[in-house]
Structures are given as C-alpha cells and as structure tokens.
Design a protein around this motif. Structure first.
Motif, PDB file in Angstrom:
ATOM      1  N   VAL A 345       6.504   6.784  -0.041  1.00 50.82           N
ATOM      2  CA  VAL A 345       7.422   5.909  -0.777  1.00 50.82           C
ATOM      3  C   VAL A 345       7.014   4.441  -0.653  1.00 50.82           C
ATOM      4  O   VAL A 345       7.102   3.682  -1.632  1.00 50.82           O
ATOM      5  CB  VAL A 345       8.866   6.123  -0.300  1.00 50.82           C
ATOM      6  CG1 VAL A 345       9.822   5.169  -1.010  1.00 50.82           C
ATOM      7  CG2 VAL A 345       9.298   7.568  -0.542  1.00 50.82           C
ATOM      8  N   CYS A 346       6.548   4.031   0.511  1.00 56.50           N
ATOM      9  CA  CYS A 346       6.155   2.633   0.684  1.00 56.50           C
ATOM     10  C   CYS A 346       4.923   2.277  -0.139  1.00 56.50           C
ATOM     11  O   CYS A 346       4.743   1.113  -0.524  1.00 56.50           O
ATOM     12  CB  CYS A 346       5.890   2.336   2.158  1.00 56.50           C
ATOM     13  SG  CYS A 346       7.380   2.358   3.205  1.00 56.50           S
ATOM     14  N   ALA A 347       4.073   3.252  -0.424  1.00 50.69           N
ATOM     15  CA  ALA A 347       2.882   2.996  -1.231  1.00 50.69           C
ATOM     16  C   ALA A 347       3.162   3.126  -2.721  1.00 50.69           C
ATOM     17  O   ALA A 347       2.659   2.333  -3.528  1.00 50.69           O
ATOM     18  CB  ALA A 347       1.761   3.963  -0.832  1.00 50.69           C
ATOM     19  N   GLU A 348       3.984   4.096  -3.107  1.00 47.25           N
ATOM     20  CA  GLU A 348       4.094   4.467  -4.517  1.00 47.25           C
ATOM     21  C   GLU A 348       5.335   3.926  -5.227  1.00 47.25           C
ATOM     22  O   GLU A 348       5.304   3.727  -6.446  1.00 47.25           O
ATOM     23  CB  GLU A 348       4.065   6.000  -4.623  1.00 47.25           C
ATOM     24  CG  GLU A 348       2.775   6.600  -4.099  1.00 47.25           C
ATOM     25  CD  GLU A 348       2.785   8.114  -3.998  1.00 47.25           C
ATOM     26  OE1 GLU A 348       1.832   8.682  -3.425  1.00 47.25           O
ATOM     27  OE2 GLU A 348       3.746   8.739  -4.493  1.00 47.25           O
ATOM     28  N   ASP A 383      -3.501   2.622  -0.944  1.00 45.56           N
ATOM     29  CA  ASP A 383      -3.867   2.214  -2.297  1.00 45.56           C
ATOM     30  C   ASP A 383      -3.466   3.304  -3.286  1.00 45.56           C
ATOM     31  O   ASP A 383      -3.644   4.496  -3.029  1.00 45.56           O
ATOM     32  CB  ASP A 383      -5.370   1.970  -2.389  1.00 45.56           C
ATOM     33  CG  ASP A 383      -5.813   0.786  -1.537  1.00 45.56           C
ATOM     34  OD1 ASP A 383      -5.015  -0.162  -1.400  1.00 45.56           O
ATOM     35  OD2 ASP A 383      -6.939   0.827  -1.002  1.00 45.56           O
ATOM     36  N   VAL A 384      -2.933   2.878  -4.421  1.00 49.65           N
ATOM     37  CA  VAL A 384      -2.516   3.807  -5.472  1.00 49.65           C
ATOM     38  C   VAL A 384      -3.243   3.430  -6.760  1.00 49.65           C
ATOM     39  O   VAL A 384      -3.114   2.289  -7.221  1.00 49.65           O
ATOM     40  CB  VAL A 384      -0.985   3.751  -5.692  1.00 49.65           C
ATOM     41  CG1 VAL A 384      -0.565   4.714  -6.796  1.00 49.65           C
ATOM     42  CG2 VAL A 384      -0.253   4.088  -4.394  1.00 49.65           C
ATOM     43  N   PRO A 385      -4.004   4.348  -7.355  1.00 45.93           N
ATOM     44  CA  PRO A 385      -4.709   4.011  -8.602  1.00 45.93           C
ATOM     45  C   PRO A 385      -3.727   3.730  -9.728  1.00 45.93           C
ATOM     46  O   PRO A 385      -2.649   4.342  -9.804  1.00 45.93           O
ATOM     47  CB  PRO A 385      -5.554   5.256  -8.877  1.00 45.93           C
ATOM     48  CG  PRO A 385      -4.873   6.356  -8.138  1.00 45.93           C
ATOM     49  CD  PRO A 385      -4.265   5.726  -6.918  1.00 45.93           C
ATOM     50  N   ALA A 386      -4.100   2.832 -10.621  1.00 46.31           N
ATOM     51  CA  ALA A 386      -3.209   2.462 -11.724  1.00 46.31           C
ATOM     52  C   ALA A 386      -2.867   3.658 -12.590  1.00 46.31           C
ATOM     53  O   ALA A 386      -1.734   3.775 -13.088  1.00 46.31           O
ATOM     54  CB  ALA A 386      -3.858   1.352 -12.563  1.00 46.31           C
TER      55      ALA A 386
END
Length: 493
Positions: A345-348, A383-386
């Motif tokens: 949740v903190c990343a996405e 890291d989350v890809p666009a």
C-alpha cells in the motif's frame, strides 16, 4: 490487529518489470498435508532473487501448494488462486477456498502460492496484538509505536536489510508467480482472484498476457483505486445503503446513529472478545467507525447492525457492535502479514492519495488516509512502473464479479475495470453484479457452478456470457430482531 482498534484496522484492509532474474531451480514437489484438508497434497518451493535486478543477490524461497486434479486425464491449464489482503497467505486459506473450486479440481490442478511477504514466502509478519489488554489495543499512539517497532524488526531480517522491504510490490510478486508456472510446466493459468488478489491477477494479465487462459476476479481492487481514499467513500456508501435497506423495520435508525455519534467519546464496559473479562475503556468516533465497518462485509452480519446500533444508542450497550466485529475474520487463516500489507500500500496507493477524486465519507472521514499516511512516512517504498496503473484490453475472457453491498470493492470499481478490459472486444468481458452480496461473490451458493462453467468452457466464445440470475435474485437478509424474554407479573406459582 484484528481485535478492537488494532484488530479493526487490519479488518479494513478488511487491501506488485525487470526480467525474471533467471528462473532458479525449484525444489521437487513433496507430499504434504495442510490443516483443514484431509487428503495428501503436494508442496514445493522456488528460490527467487529478492531484487530481480540483482539475480546473484539475496534470495527468498517462494512456497506453493498443488492440489492435484482428481482425474488422470487432466487438463494442462491449472487454476491459480490469488489471495487477498494485501497480506493473506494463499496456502493458509486453501481449506476455505477449495470447496468453492471443487468442481474445477476434477480435471485441473489447483495451485496456491504464498506471495512474497506472506505465509512461508519470506514472511513480513508483525506480532499479533489481539491478546494485549484492550486499553493498549485502543491506544492509537501505542499502535503506531508497535508498527514502527515491527518495521525495525523486519529490516533486520536477511531479506529486509538495506531497504529490502521495497521489493514486495505486486509487480515483483507476479514475476514470482510466472516463475512457479514455468517450474510446474503449466502452459497457461486460469486466474482466480479475490479482493487484493484481483489487483494481482490484473497485473499478471498485463505482464504475461499469453500465459493466461481465463481470468475470474471477484471484488475488484484495481491499481488505480487509491486504497485509503476509496475506503472512506465506499464504506460510507455501504453504511448509507444499510440505513436505506432497513428504513421500514427501523425507521429511527439514522436518528439513533447520529445520536450515538453525538454521544462520543463515552466510557463503556465490554467483555474482551478473547478472554471474556470485562474491561472498561472509552469509545471515540474512530473506534466506533472501525467497529461498524467489518460487519458490512458480510450481509448476514450486517443484518444485526440495526439492533446493535439501537442498543448502543438507547441503552449504552456496546456488546452487540463489538461482538459483530469480533465475528468477522477472526480465524488464524484470515490474518494479514502487515509488513507485506504496508510494503504494497505504501508503494502503490499512498503516493497517489493527494490526486484521488474520492471524497471522504461524512462519517468515516479521513481516518484511513491519515493512518496510512503516517505509517508510510517511514516505510520503505518500492518502485512502481507507470504502466502498472494502466489496463490494456483483455486478450482472453475475463469474468468480473461485484457485490452491490460491498463496503470495500463495490461495483463502481468492477465497472471501470470491465470497460477498460473490454475495449475493442466487449464480448471478452462480463461484469456480474450481485446486488445484495457483500465482499466476495464466490461465497454465494450457485456461483460455484457458474465459475466452473466459465473456466471449463471449451472455447472462448462459449465462456461468456454466463447466466448469473440464480445469484442476482437473492434478497438482502432481513434485519435481526432480538428475542425479548416475556415479562412475568405476580408471585411464582
């Protein structure tokens, strides 16, 4: 965190492209037994790089369970069950889910993979605080200190050091799932996901579109939902729906609810849900809202909310409210790995909170957004890809299911996802809404056979549409009416 304030915070949640990093050797399948399942099954594990960009770095073991098909002449496309949360162990919920998939298990293997961070796959568990004194569980400052202490402890694990908590996103986890598919020599998965498992299924479908034969997602939590913000808006809509549904039998329910809110904070005495010992504490607005939300997930439990609200507002008796909350998700199998939960949740979700268009609910307000924002200030962020937030058109049939009374993943999310997946080929996607179902349509009786027909259909053209009228006609449970003991007068005879 499933008892009282700490426990209720978990119930909310009544919710991760580098290359594969090289498919590591899988341990051979071994006979095993799982609690709640009488027959012998098969278990295995696969070594995976924690960081796919460093294939020679820290490794984690991803564990999986295979329920072999009953027939010898089985179909090659296995069923993969993706668990919810985020933070649920797929293997731990296998005994609960298998009855819903029993017909599919006749000719297909059913696979449960503990997503990285859950179960036995590099778990990111926080201590269970359900046995703490109620006053400690209710103290929000103490809760934050426990979560911070958990983070510090997790960062000392071999896979938590040097920012290791950043590598537990949905995208990386779906790479693990495909590595397990290769290890098991499964040509294509039939994906079945519930709640957060729907987000996982959609990401797997985006990353590996040719490796999916059919997709069934129930209670859709897409990547763009911005979890803390949607919690407030969707929870409020479900609560208002409850008031409207029982307006005839409880015409004063809304008034009593407002009276209850206005009476807070107030001291109460309620038996501890585990020990039964009476404990005195103060109920404030946040605690009340966390107590009301969990029963909304299940219409049968929600049917007792009118009586519980009445008892609290008129007589100051809170046993009903907290009893209903304790009845929701109290089993060990339903517990979440809270470290994995916050890594996801903190990343996405939280980084997109400021851009969310969801307005806070009048009663739920910003309590979830504030809690997650506070925790995520210090939680390592992956890291989350666009492209994670994009939904390409579905390459194969997708059955989307939503409960009309769901306080977490109502039909508005399923509708948005179905529209995107069906772009250009609407015949590939069906959105089935069961108006009076809560969080999870798979539990509705006749849906088991509908799921079987969808996945077992020989051709894509015959997979959809499915007739869901057996489920859509089911009415909402009537409001629970407490039994009143008769009043006796005069001396006993």
């Amino acid at each position: 965190m499933r008892e009282w304030r700490g426990r209720l915070a978990k119930a909310y949640t009544a919710l991760t492209l580098a290359g594969l990093g090289g498919a590591a050797a899988a341990a051979p399948l071994q006979p095993c037994r799982i609690d709640g399942i009488p027959n012998e099954l098969q278990c295995g594990s696969l070594q995976r790089p924690l960081d796919p960009a460093r294939p020679d770095g820290v490794k984690i073991a991803v564990h999986y369970l295979v329920v072999p098909a009953m027939a010898r002449n089985k179909q090659p496309d296995a069923v993969l069950m993706l668990a919810g949360g985020p933070g649920q162990s797929a293997i731990n919920i296998a005994s609960r889910v298998l009855p819903r998939l029993s017909r599919l298990g006749n000719r297909r293997d059913i696979v449960f993979i503990d997503q990285r961070g859950t179960g036995k796959s590099a778990p990111l568990d926080c201590p269970d605080d359900s046995k703490l004194p109620v006053t400690e569980q209710l103290d929000s400052e103490a809760q934050m200190k426990r979560l911070d202490a958990c983070r510090v402890a997790l960062e000392k694990l071999p896979y938590g050091q040097d920012g290791g908590l950043r590598f537990f996103t949905t995208t990386l986890a779906m790479q693990d799932m495909d590595a397990v598919r290769e290890a098991l020599a499964v040509p294509q998965w039939n994906l079945v996901g519930g709640s957060y498992g729907t987000r996982a299924a959609l990401e797997y479908l985006r990353l590996f579109p040719t490796k999916v034969r059919r997709t069934l997602i129930d209670g859709v939590a897409p990547a763009d939902m911005v979890l803390p913000a949607s919690f407030s808006a969707d929870g409020q809509a479900a609560l208002d729906q409850l008031f409207d549904a029982h307006a005839k039998t409880h015409p004063q329910l809304r008034t009593e609810w407002q009276q209850l809110l206005a009476s807070l904070p107030r001291p109460v005495t309620v038996a501890h849900p585990l020990t039964g010992q009476p404990e005195r504490f103060t109920v404030d607005r946040e605690l009340l809202m966390r107590a009301v939300r969990p029963p909304l997930y299940q219409p049968m439990l929600a049917s007792a909310l009118p009586a519980a609200i009445h008892a609290a507002a008129k007589d100051g008796r809170f046993e009903g409210l907290f009893g209903l909350t304790s009845a929701f998700g109290s089993a060990k199998a339903m517990r979440l790995a809270m470290g994995m939960h916050f890594s996801v949740v903190c990343a996405e979700d939280v980084p997109r909170l400021a851009d969310s268009t969801d307005k806070p609910g009048a009663d739920f307000q910003r309590m979830d957004a504030d809690m997650y924002t506070r925790v995520c200030k210090t939680w390592p962020r992956g890291d989350v890809p666009a492209d994670f937030y994009k939904l390409p058109a579905a390459p194969s049939p997708v059955l989307v299911m939503s409960g009309g009374a769901d306080p977490a993943t109502p039909p508005r999310h399923g509708e948005r996802v179905a529209k995107a997946l069906g772009a250009g080929h609407p015949e590939r996607v069906q959105h089935l809404v069961v108006p009076q179902a809560g969080h999870g349509v798979m539990t509705v009786g006749c849906v088991r056979d509908l799921m079987f027909r969808f996945i077992d259909a020989k051709t894509d053209a015959s997979a959809l549409p499915q007739d869901g009228s057996c489920a859509t006609r089911i009415p909402r449970p009537t409001a629970f009416q407490p039994i009143q003991a008769p009043t006796t007068t005069g001396a006993a005879q």
